[in-house]
Design a protein around this motif. Structure first.
Motif, PDB file in Angstrom:
ATOM      1  N   LYS A 237     -23.256   7.082 -36.434  1.00 12.84           N
ATOM      2  CA  LYS A 237     -22.056   7.593 -37.086  1.00 12.84           C
ATOM      3  C   LYS A 237     -21.115   8.217 -36.058  1.00 12.84           C
ATOM      4  N   THR A 238     -19.879   8.458 -36.474  1.00 12.45           N
ATOM      5  CA  THR A 238     -18.958   9.180 -35.608  1.00 12.45           C
ATOM      6  C   THR A 238     -19.473  10.602 -35.442  1.00 12.45           C
ATOM      7  N   ILE A 239     -19.018  11.243 -34.392  1.00 11.88           N
ATOM      8  CA  ILE A 239     -19.494  12.603 -34.140  1.00 11.88           C
ATOM      9  C   ILE A 239     -19.108  13.535 -35.289  1.00 11.88           C
ATOM     10  N   ARG A 240     -17.958  13.312 -35.886  1.00  7.89           N
ATOM     11  CA  ARG A 240     -17.516  14.150 -37.017  1.00  7.89           C
ATOM     12  C   ARG A 240     -18.464  14.003 -38.194  1.00  7.89           C
ATOM     13  N   ASN A 241     -18.797  12.758 -38.541  1.00  9.70           N
ATOM     14  CA  ASN A 241     -19.662  12.528 -39.691  1.00  9.70           C
ATOM     15  C   ASN A 241     -21.092  12.993 -39.428  1.00  9.70           C
ATOM     16  N   SER A 242     -21.573  12.776 -38.206  1.00  5.36           N
ATOM     17  CA  SER A 242     -22.930  13.195 -37.886  1.00  5.36           C
ATOM     18  C   SER A 242     -23.062  14.715 -37.925  1.00  5.36           C
ATOM     19  N   MET A 243     -22.075  15.407 -37.361  1.00  6.70           N
ATOM     20  CA  MET A 243     -22.152  16.861 -37.312  1.00  6.70           C
ATOM     21  C   MET A 243     -21.921  17.486 -38.686  1.00  6.70           C
ATOM     22  N   SER A 244     -21.049  16.904 -39.482  1.00 10.17           N
ATOM     23  CA  SER A 244     -20.833  17.444 -40.825  1.00 10.17           C
ATOM     24  C   SER A 244     -22.065  17.232 -41.699  1.00 10.17           C
ATOM     25  N   ALA A 245     -22.756  16.098 -41.493  1.00 13.63           N
ATOM     26  CA  ALA A 245     -23.990  15.852 -42.238  1.00 13.63           C
ATOM     27  C   ALA A 245     -25.081  16.840 -41.848  1.00 13.63           C
ATOM     28  N   SER A 246     -24.945  17.435 -40.665  1.00 17.28           N
ATOM     29  CA  SER A 246     -25.924  18.420 -40.202  1.00 17.28           C
ATOM     30  C   SER A 246     -25.533  19.843 -40.572  1.00 17.28           C
ATOM     31  N   GLY A 247     -24.439  19.992 -41.345  1.00 20.85           N
ATOM     32  CA  GLY A 247     -24.088  21.310 -41.856  1.00 20.85           C
ATOM     33  C   GLY A 247     -22.840  21.947 -41.272  1.00 20.85           C
ATOM     34  N   PHE A 248     -22.199  21.301 -40.290  1.00 16.31           N
ATOM     35  CA  PHE A 248     -20.973  21.862 -39.726  1.00 16.31           C
ATOM     36  C   PHE A 248     -19.803  21.628 -40.687  1.00 16.31           C
ATOM     37  N   ASP A 249     -18.979  22.637 -40.844  1.00 18.16           N
ATOM     38  CA  ASP A 249     -17.821  22.552 -41.726  1.00 18.16           C
ATOM     39  C   ASP A 249     -16.804  21.548 -41.175  1.00 18.16           C
ATOM     40  N   ARG A 250     -16.328  20.649 -42.043  1.00 24.24           N
ATOM     41  CA  ARG A 250     -15.413  19.585 -41.589  1.00 24.24           C
ATOM     42  C   ARG A 250     -14.095  20.153 -41.072  1.00 24.24           C
ATOM     43  N   ALA A 251     -13.583  21.155 -41.742  1.00 24.40           N
ATOM     44  CA  ALA A 251     -12.312  21.742 -41.296  1.00 24.40           C
ATOM     45  C   ALA A 251     -12.475  22.399 -39.929  1.00 24.40           C
ATOM     46  N   ALA A 252     -13.582  23.106 -39.743  1.00 24.79           N
ATOM     47  CA  ALA A 252     -13.835  23.739 -38.446  1.00 24.79           C
ATOM     48  C   ALA A 252     -14.025  22.687 -37.361  1.00 24.79           C
ATOM     49  N   LEU A 253     -14.695  21.600 -37.715  1.00 28.29           N
ATOM     50  CA  LEU A 253     -14.872  20.508 -36.761  1.00 28.29           C
ATOM     51  C   LEU A 253     -13.536  19.912 -36.353  1.00 28.29           C
ATOM     52  N   ASP A 254     -12.681  19.643 -37.332  1.00 30.08           N
ATOM     53  CA  ASP A 254     -11.383  19.035 -37.024  1.00 30.08           C
ATOM     54  C   ASP A 254     -10.547  19.939 -36.121  1.00 30.08           C
ATOM     55  N   ALA A 255     -10.591  21.234 -36.396  1.00 32.51           N
ATOM     56  CA  ALA A 255      -9.842  22.176 -35.565  1.00 32.51           C
ATOM     57  C   ALA A 255     -10.405  22.205 -34.143  1.00 32.51           C
ATOM     58  N   ALA A 256     -11.718  22.152 -34.042  1.00 37.03           N
ATOM     59  CA  ALA A 256     -12.354  22.185 -32.722  1.00 37.03           C
ATOM     60  C   ALA A 256     -12.078  20.903 -31.949  1.00 37.03           C
ATOM     61  N   PHE A 257     -12.166  19.753 -32.620  1.00 37.80           N
ATOM     62  CA  PHE A 257     -11.875  18.478 -31.949  1.00 37.80           C
ATOM     63  C   PHE A 257     -10.450  18.483 -31.408  1.00 37.80           C
ATOM     64  N   ASN A 258      -9.524  18.968 -32.208  1.00 35.89           N
ATOM     65  CA  ASN A 258      -8.125  19.013 -31.795  1.00 35.89           C
ATOM     66  C   ASN A 258      -7.930  19.981 -30.628  1.00 35.89           C
ATOM     67  N   ALA A 259      -8.596  21.131 -30.681  1.00 37.59           N
ATOM     68  CA  ALA A 259      -8.421  22.159 -29.650  1.00 37.59           C
ATOM     69  C   ALA A 259      -8.968  21.718 -28.300  1.00 37.59           C
ATOM     70  N   CYS A 260     -10.070  20.961 -28.305  1.00 42.16           N
ATOM     71  CA  CYS A 260     -10.673  20.611 -27.017  1.00 42.16           C
ATOM     72  C   CYS A 260     -10.468  19.148 -26.636  1.00 42.16           C
ATOM     73  N   GLY A 261      -9.638  18.440 -27.393  1.00 42.75           N
ATOM     74  CA  GLY A 261      -9.248  17.093 -26.993  1.00 42.75           C
ATOM     75  C   GLY A 261     -10.326  16.041 -27.113  1.00 42.75           C
ATOM     76  N   ILE A 262     -11.202  16.161 -28.121  1.00 42.52           N
ATOM     77  CA  ILE A 262     -12.243  15.158 -28.361  1.00 42.52           C
ATOM     78  C   ILE A 262     -11.919  14.422 -29.648  1.00 42.52           C
ATOM     79  N   ALA A 263     -11.941  13.108 -29.617  1.00 40.83           N
ATOM     80  CA  ALA A 263     -11.626  12.309 -30.801  1.00 40.83           C
ATOM     81  C   ALA A 263     -12.748  12.432 -31.827  1.00 40.83           C
ATOM     82  N   PRO A 264     -12.433  12.770 -33.066  1.00 43.22           N
ATOM     83  CA  PRO A 264     -13.472  12.888 -34.092  1.00 43.22           C
ATOM     84  C   PRO A 264     -14.148  11.556 -34.404  1.00 43.22           C
ATOM     85  N   THR A 265     -13.512  10.467 -34.017  1.00 44.79           N
ATOM     86  CA  THR A 265     -14.091   9.137 -34.257  1.00 44.79           C
ATOM     87  C   THR A 265     -15.028   8.695 -33.141  1.00 44.79           C
TER      88      THR A 265
END
Length: 292
Positions: A237-265
């Motif tokens: 899965k994409t890193i976003r989907n894998s991490m959200s399935a493990s309990g990470f909040d999707r909104a927090a993930l999206d903000a973090a991906f944007n802040a550190c320049g990592i593509a959620p896909t």
């Protein structure tokens, strides 16, 4: 060249017969019988005579006897109680040798340091293959003064240790180990160098601890490892989907991906260790604090 008197078939058989021993496949015991391999291990270890070396799985002491020639002190950890008489004999003959009977994964670092007369600086070992990867990572995690590791492992484990992002062998273990150290040397060892010959190829790798830690605080390391575990939990899965399935909040993930320049896909195996360090910092808000 530093060699071992036991690194040949005749001497190994004679010692095993003397002590009434037989190899135990359940413990991953395959005795090294090639002095050329011993020489290459010692060259890679590059001991200067001041080190206390910790060894895991000494067996009958084939590598141990070579280490004792170049190290200030050697402390070996052995799980097989039937091998203690052999190790006891070595200890009587070499005043710079001590051994600990027990599971290396359960022996406290403080006990090892006490036997060494100080924190060990290097691990040199022909590791039991079934626990090799775990031992390497745990020793780096629990022994901050351990600066180098030179170990013989199954070739597939060596491939995982040395893997680069974007390859099939790169995974969560590689990324976690990369927080502590990097590979600085390697050579292959064929099955014919052992008795009995294993059904797998082997390799010796050297890892050196990073001079500048990628994460200096234990809490940071724990956070990074949590991110790595979640990222690789569902590696297809994409890193976003894998991490959200493990309990990470999707909104927090999206903000973090944007802040550190990592593509959620992106997928986890495409990210380097530094990417995981940065992502963990962004998720905790620490990256934004440090870069304001």
């Amino acid at each position: 060249m530093t060699t071992s008197p036991l690194a040949n078939p005749g001497a190994t058989r004679a010692l095993l017969e003397t002590y009434g021993l037989a190899t135990k496949h359940r413990l991953g015991q395959n005795f090294l019988i090639d002095n050329h391999v011993i020489e290459k291990v010692m060259d890679l270890a590059a001991l200067d005579g001041s080190e206390c070396v910790v060894e895991v799985g000494p067996g009958i002491g084939t590598l141990t006897l070579a280490l004792l020639q170049d190290a200030a002190r050697v402390v070996s950890i052995e799980a097989d109680g039937e091998l203690e008489p052999v190790l006891r004999t070595h200890a009587l003959e070499h005043d710079n040798f001590a051994y600990i009977m027990g599971d290396a994964l359960r022996v406290a670092p403080e006990r090892i340091a006490e036997a060494c007369g100080g924190a060990p600086e290097i691990l040199v070992a022909n590791l039991p293959y079934n626990v090799a990867a775990t031992i390497i990572l745990q020793f780096f995690q629990t022994m901050p003064d351990l600066r180098s590791v030179v170990v013989m492992v199954q070739k597939e484990v060596a491939d995982r240790i040395a893997a680069h992002p974007g390859t099939k062998t790169y995974g969560g273990y590689t990324a976690k180990l990369g927080l502590y150290a990097g590979v600085t040397g390697r050579f292959e060892v064929p099955p014919r160098c052992f008795m009995p010959a294993p059904h797998v190829d082997s390799a010796v790798v050297r890892l050196d601890r990073h001079e500048v830690p990628l994460a200096s605080e234990a809490s940071d390391v724990d956070r990074i490892c949590e991110v790595i575990d979640a990222a690789f939990a569902q590696r297809r899965k994409t890193i976003r989907n894998s991490m959200s399935a493990s309990g990470f909040d999707r909104a927090a993930l999206d903000a973090a991906f944007n802040a550190c320049g990592i593509a959620p896909t992106a997928r986890a195996e495409t990210l380097g260790v530094e990417d995981f360090v940065r992502l963990a910092a962004c998720l905790s808000g620490k990256w934004r604090e440090d870069n304001e």
